[in-house]
Design a protein around this motif. Sequence first.
Motif, PDB file in Angstrom:
ATOM      1  N   TYR A  14       0.841  -1.191   0.000  1.00  0.00           N
ATOM      2  CA  TYR A  14       0.000   0.000   0.000  1.00  0.00           C
ATOM      3  C   TYR A  14       0.881   1.246   0.000  1.00  0.00           C
ATOM      4  N   ALA A  15       0.345   2.341  -0.493  1.00  0.00           N
ATOM      5  CA  ALA A  15       1.040   3.620  -0.469  1.00  0.00           C
ATOM      6  C   ALA A  15       0.062   4.700  -0.015  1.00  0.00           C
ATOM      7  N   GLU A  16       0.545   5.590   0.825  1.00  0.00           N
ATOM      8  CA  GLU A  16      -0.240   6.753   1.236  1.00  0.00           C
ATOM      9  C   GLU A  16       0.116   7.886   0.284  1.00  0.00           C
ATOM     10  N   VAL A  17      -0.896   8.506  -0.314  1.00  0.00           N
ATOM     11  CA  VAL A  17      -0.693   9.607  -1.251  1.00  0.00           C
ATOM     12  C   VAL A  17      -1.320  10.851  -0.650  1.00  0.00           C
ATOM     13  N   ARG A  18      -0.574  11.936  -0.670  1.00  0.00           N
ATOM     14  CA  ARG A  18      -1.089  13.220  -0.197  1.00  0.00           C
ATOM     15  C   ARG A  18      -1.072  14.184  -1.367  1.00  0.00           C
ATOM     16  N   ILE A  19      -2.205  14.775  -1.637  1.00  0.00           N
ATOM     17  CA  ILE A  19      -2.353  15.713  -2.748  1.00  0.00           C
ATOM     18  C   ILE A  19      -2.668  17.074  -2.141  1.00  0.00           C
ATOM     19  N   VAL A  30      -7.173  14.594  -9.381  1.00  0.00           N
ATOM     20  CA  VAL A  30      -5.951  13.789  -9.270  1.00  0.00           C
ATOM     21  C   VAL A  30      -6.256  12.472  -8.560  1.00  0.00           C
ATOM     22  N   ALA A  31      -7.038  12.513  -7.495  1.00  0.00           N
ATOM     23  CA  ALA A  31      -7.410  11.300  -6.765  1.00  0.00           C
ATOM     24  C   ALA A  31      -8.199  10.350  -7.665  1.00  0.00           C
ATOM     25  N   ASP A  32      -9.086  10.881  -8.507  1.00  0.00           N
ATOM     26  CA  ASP A  32      -9.852  10.032  -9.426  1.00  0.00           C
ATOM     27  C   ASP A  32      -8.946   9.307 -10.401  1.00  0.00           C
ATOM     28  N   ILE A  33      -7.928   9.983 -10.904  1.00  0.00           N
ATOM     29  CA  ILE A  33      -6.983   9.350 -11.827  1.00  0.00           C
ATOM     30  C   ILE A  33      -6.235   8.224 -11.121  1.00  0.00           C
ATOM     31  N   LEU A  34      -5.805   8.474  -9.891  1.00  0.00           N
ATOM     32  CA  LEU A  34      -5.110   7.427  -9.136  1.00  0.00           C
ATOM     33  C   LEU A  34      -6.018   6.225  -8.902  1.00  0.00           C
ATOM     34  N   ARG A  35      -7.314   6.468  -8.646  1.00  0.00           N
ATOM     35  CA  ARG A  35      -8.246   5.362  -8.416  1.00  0.00           C
ATOM     36  C   ARG A  35      -8.484   4.540  -9.683  1.00  0.00           C
ATOM     37  N   HIS A  56      -5.804  13.084   1.408  1.00  0.00           N
ATOM     38  CA  HIS A  56      -5.044  11.867   1.694  1.00  0.00           C
ATOM     39  C   HIS A  56      -5.798  10.688   1.096  1.00  0.00           C
ATOM     40  N   LEU A  57      -5.062   9.800   0.465  1.00  0.00           N
ATOM     41  CA  LEU A  57      -5.648   8.642  -0.190  1.00  0.00           C
ATOM     42  C   LEU A  57      -4.706   7.458   0.002  1.00  0.00           C
ATOM     43  N   THR A  58      -5.241   6.298   0.341  1.00  0.00           N
ATOM     44  CA  THR A  58      -4.441   5.085   0.449  1.00  0.00           C
ATOM     45  C   THR A  58      -4.712   4.244  -0.789  1.00  0.00           C
ATOM     46  N   VAL A  59      -3.642   3.833  -1.489  1.00  0.00           N
ATOM     47  CA  VAL A  59      -3.810   3.003  -2.679  1.00  0.00           C
ATOM     48  C   VAL A  59      -3.142   1.655  -2.473  1.00  0.00           C
ATOM     49  N   ASP A  60      -3.724   0.642  -3.090  1.00  0.00           N
ATOM     50  CA  ASP A  60      -3.224  -0.725  -3.026  1.00  0.00           C
ATOM     51  C   ASP A  60      -2.384  -0.967  -4.266  1.00  0.00           C
TER      52      ASP A  60
END
Length: 88
Positions: A14-19, A30-35, A56-60
């Motif tokens: 997992y990675a924590e992303v902060r925009i 930006v969060a939508d593109i990452l999703r 803040h968004l957590t991605v797998d």
Amino acid sequence: MDRNEPEALPPAGYAEVRIVAASPDAARMVADILRHCFAGGEQRSYPTPGGGTRLHLTVDTAHPAGPARSWLSTSRPPSGTGPHAEEP
């Protein structure tokens, strides 16, 4: 959190992303593109000084979503293709 305390790492894979953006809409885009690229959890947003947004968004990273799957698999070197230990 005190700046001197080490930040907790997310679980493996997992990675924590902060925009940080001037507007909530820009941060959400930006969060939508990452999703679209990675499976992920719920996003959390916070106001920033001066009227901006911090999201803040957590991605797998172990389970890519949709269109990124083919790009991610082709961008990684195939496993087992390097020289063997006994080769120069």
